[in-house]
Write a protein that holds these residues in place. Structure first.
Motif, PDB file in Angstrom:
ATOM      1  N   PHE A 279       0.918  -1.269  -0.007  1.00  0.00           N
ATOM      2  CA  PHE A 279       0.025   0.072  -0.078  1.00  0.00           C
ATOM      3  C   PHE A 279       0.927   1.159   0.097  1.00  0.00           C
ATOM      4  CE2 PHE A 279      -1.699   3.222   3.218  1.00  0.00           C
ATOM      5  CZ  PHE A 279      -2.682   3.751   2.173  1.00  0.00           C
ATOM      6  N   MET A 280       1.824   1.219   0.823  1.00  0.00           N
ATOM      7  CA  MET A 280       2.739   2.416   0.736  1.00  0.00           C
ATOM      8  C   MET A 280       3.479   2.717  -0.418  1.00  0.00           C
ATOM      9  SD  MET A 280       2.915   3.958   4.063  1.00  0.00           S
ATOM     10  CE  MET A 280       4.597   4.520   4.261  1.00  0.00           C
ATOM     11  N   GLY A 281       3.909   1.631  -1.121  1.00  0.00           N
ATOM     12  CA  GLY A 281       4.527   1.678  -2.424  1.00  0.00           C
ATOM     13  C   GLY A 281       3.560   2.164  -3.322  1.00  0.00           C
ATOM     14  N   ALA A 282       2.400   1.755  -3.466  1.00  0.00           N
ATOM     15  CA  ALA A 282       1.127   2.337  -4.380  1.00  0.00           C
ATOM     16  C   ALA A 282       0.983   3.748  -4.111  1.00  0.00           C
ATOM     17  CB  ALA A 282       0.155   1.505  -4.436  1.00  0.00           C
ATOM     18  N   MET A 283       1.046   4.191  -2.882  1.00  0.00           N
ATOM     19  CA  MET A 283       0.564   5.495  -2.619  1.00  0.00           C
ATOM     20  C   MET A 283       1.697   6.523  -2.902  1.00  0.00           C
ATOM     21  SD  MET A 283      -2.182   6.022  -1.450  1.00  0.00           S
ATOM     22  CE  MET A 283      -1.847   7.450  -0.831  1.00  0.00           C
TER      23      MET A 283
ATOM     24  N   GLU B  69      -7.088  -4.704   2.648  1.00  0.00           N
ATOM     25  CA  GLU B  69      -7.165  -4.891   0.995  1.00  0.00           C
ATOM     26  C   GLU B  69      -7.676  -3.490   0.459  1.00  0.00           C
ATOM     27  OE1 GLU B  69      -7.306  -9.013   3.026  1.00  0.00           O
ATOM     28  OE2 GLU B  69      -7.446  -6.837   3.571  1.00  0.00           O
ATOM     29  N   THR B  70      -8.820  -3.121   1.390  1.00  0.00           N
ATOM     30  CA  THR B  70      -9.443  -1.845   0.882  1.00  0.00           C
ATOM     31  C   THR B  70      -8.400  -0.533   0.192  1.00  0.00           C
ATOM     32  OG1 THR B  70     -11.377  -2.374   1.862  1.00  0.00           O
ATOM     33  CG2 THR B  70     -11.079  -0.250   1.153  1.00  0.00           C
ATOM     34  N   LEU B  71      -7.307  -0.459   1.405  1.00  0.00           N
ATOM     35  CA  LEU B  71      -6.547   0.598   1.056  1.00  0.00           C
ATOM     36  C   LEU B  71      -5.453   0.329   0.005  1.00  0.00           C
ATOM     37  CD1 LEU B  71      -5.221   1.263   4.860  1.00  0.00           C
ATOM     38  CD2 LEU B  71      -6.756   2.690   3.512  1.00  0.00           C
ATOM     39  N   LEU B  72      -5.163  -0.858  -0.219  1.00  0.00           N
ATOM     40  CA  LEU B  72      -4.022  -1.362  -1.060  1.00  0.00           C
ATOM     41  C   LEU B  72      -4.777  -1.366  -2.617  1.00  0.00           C
ATOM     42  CD1 LEU B  72      -1.469  -2.494  -2.388  1.00  0.00           C
ATOM     43  CD2 LEU B  72      -2.312  -4.730  -1.735  1.00  0.00           C
ATOM     44  N   PHE B  73      -5.836  -1.948  -2.829  1.00  0.00           N
ATOM     45  CA  PHE B  73      -6.453  -2.000  -4.017  1.00  0.00           C
ATOM     46  C   PHE B  73      -7.293  -0.795  -4.247  1.00  0.00           C
ATOM     47  CE2 PHE B  73      -6.121  -6.557  -3.135  1.00  0.00           C
ATOM     48  CZ  PHE B  73      -5.377  -6.837  -4.092  1.00  0.00           C
ATOM     49  N   GLY B  74      -7.510   0.090  -3.381  1.00  0.00           N
ATOM     50  CA  GLY B  74      -8.215   1.427  -3.683  1.00  0.00           C
ATOM     51  C   GLY B  74      -6.850   2.187  -4.403  1.00  0.00           C
ATOM     52  N   ALA B  75      -5.772   2.430  -3.594  1.00  0.00           N
ATOM     53  CA  ALA B  75      -4.645   3.023  -4.305  1.00  0.00           C
ATOM     54  C   ALA B  75      -4.094   2.679  -5.584  1.00  0.00           C
ATOM     55  CB  ALA B  75      -3.611   3.000  -3.345  1.00  0.00           C
TER      56      ALA B  75
ATOM     57  N   LEU C  80      -6.302   1.027  -7.756  1.00  0.00           N
ATOM     58  CA  LEU C  80      -7.252   1.474  -8.648  1.00  0.00           C
ATOM     59  C   LEU C  80      -7.235   2.887  -9.334  1.00  0.00           C
ATOM     60  CD1 LEU C  80     -10.669  -0.173  -7.189  1.00  0.00           C
ATOM     61  CD2 LEU C  80      -9.782  -0.670  -9.438  1.00  0.00           C
ATOM     62  N   ILE C  81      -6.769   3.714  -8.490  1.00  0.00           N
ATOM     63  CA  ILE C  81      -6.614   5.103  -8.939  1.00  0.00           C
ATOM     64  C   ILE C  81      -5.106   5.404  -9.841  1.00  0.00           C
ATOM     65  CG2 ILE C  81      -6.089   7.231  -8.091  1.00  0.00           C
ATOM     66  CD1 ILE C  81      -7.550   6.665  -5.462  1.00  0.00           C
ATOM     67  N   VAL C  82      -4.064   4.457  -9.346  1.00  0.00           N
ATOM     68  CA  VAL C  82      -2.791   4.644  -9.955  1.00  0.00           C
ATOM     69  C   VAL C  82      -3.319   3.889 -11.396  1.00  0.00           C
ATOM     70  CG1 VAL C  82      -0.545   3.602 -10.407  1.00  0.00           C
ATOM     71  CG2 VAL C  82      -1.442   4.544  -8.069  1.00  0.00           C
ATOM     72  N   THR C  83      -4.054   2.854 -11.666  1.00  0.00           N
ATOM     73  CA  THR C  83      -4.146   2.318 -12.916  1.00  0.00           C
ATOM     74  C   THR C  83      -4.995   3.376 -13.627  1.00  0.00           C
ATOM     75  OG1 THR C  83      -4.225   0.054 -11.778  1.00  0.00           O
ATOM     76  CG2 THR C  83      -5.197   0.297 -14.160  1.00  0.00           C
ATOM     77  N   ALA C  84      -6.033   3.751 -13.007  1.00  0.00           N
ATOM     78  CA  ALA C  84      -7.132   4.732 -13.789  1.00  0.00           C
ATOM     79  C   ALA C  84      -6.165   5.870 -14.365  1.00  0.00           C
ATOM     80  CB  ALA C  84      -7.943   5.363 -12.758  1.00  0.00           C
ATOM     81  N   MET C  85      -5.248   6.709 -13.737  1.00  0.00           N
ATOM     82  CA  MET C  85      -4.455   7.544 -14.045  1.00  0.00           C
ATOM     83  C   MET C  85      -3.690   7.225 -15.324  1.00  0.00           C
ATOM     84  SD  MET C  85      -3.281   9.553 -10.905  1.00  0.00           S
ATOM     85  CE  MET C  85      -2.078  10.452 -11.954  1.00  0.00           C
ATOM     86  N   TRP C  86      -3.003   5.826 -15.172  1.00  0.00           N
ATOM     87  CA  TRP C  86      -2.375   5.265 -16.225  1.00  0.00           C
ATOM     88  C   TRP C  86      -3.296   4.989 -17.596  1.00  0.00           C
ATOM     89  CZ3 TRP C  86      -2.031  -0.410 -17.485  1.00  0.00           C
ATOM     90  CH2 TRP C  86      -1.178  -0.707 -18.713  1.00  0.00           C
TER      91      TRP C  86
END
Length: 208
Positions: free
Chosen positions: A124-128, A168-174, A176-182
């Motif tokens: 999660f920290m890496g995704a954020m 899981e909500t924190l990790l996959f939520g982050a 999802l946003i990263v993938t949406a931006m991509w």
């Protein structure tokens, strides 16, 4: 009168380019990746703090921890593949599968179960960091990581108890946003190729 044979002009041998020493190359690499190295350091310290808390038995265990531990033991010992948290039809078992992996390495214990939670927190920290750096600047991303590395007792407890959904909500939520931006930056039209469809399928997989 015979003249002396002419001698070819003297030329100096080519000078081989100087290979920078290892220390200089490492210093140059660190200067170019200072933000990433600092982010890795922050994540590492935050993870070690949570490992120390879990090893000390904090915040203890509850019925959800016990149930997730039983699921992880059934995965490891019986070879079962449960999809939902026992007694429910909505919470997942990612924490149990991670716990089963740590059970196999560290033995069956509450600490091994919580190591799976700490791995989810590190991801999660890496995704954020990726999200904050893509949205703002490396400096803002580092400040964001520092804020996420600390927290109240309640926040830390939620990160170290196997409830089956919070991390899981924190990790996959982050993610999802990263993938949406991509997707927004890579796709300016409806998908037409398998590669483009695959990007949208990845977003759907993360959402699921």
């Amino acid at each position: 009168m015979l003249s002396a044979p002419s001698m070819p002009p003297l030329t100096s041998p080519p000078i081989a380019p100087r290979t920078p020493p290892v220390a200089e190359r490492c210093s140059t690499w660190l200067r170019g990746h200072a933000a990433g190295v600092a982010a890795g350091g922050i994540i590492l310290v935050a993870v070690l703090v949570r490992v120390a808390l879990a090893a000390a038995g904090w915040p203890g265990s509850n019925s959800d921890d016990a149930t997730m531990g039983i699921i992880a033991k059934h995965i490891l010992v019986r070879g079962e593949h449960p999809i939902f948290f026992y007694g429910q039809a909505y919470m997942g078992t990612i924490e149990a599968y991670l716990g089963a992996g740590f059970f196999a390495v560290l033995g069956i214990s509450a600490f091994a179960l919580k190591c799976g939670l700490i791995l989810l927190y590190a991801l999660f920290m890496g995704a954020m960091y990726a999200l904050l750096r893509a949205t703002f600047t490396p400096r803002v991303a580092l400040v964001g990581l520092l804020l996420l590395a600390v927290g109240s007792d309640e926040q830390l407890a939620l990160q170290l108890e196997a409830y089956g959904g919070y991390l899981e909500t924190l990790l996959f939520g982050a993610l999802l946003i990263v993938t949406a931006m991509w997707l927004i930056r890579r796709s300016d039209a409806p998908p037409r190729t398998w590669s483009q469809w695959g990007r949208f399928a990845l977003w759907g997989l993360l959402a699921g």
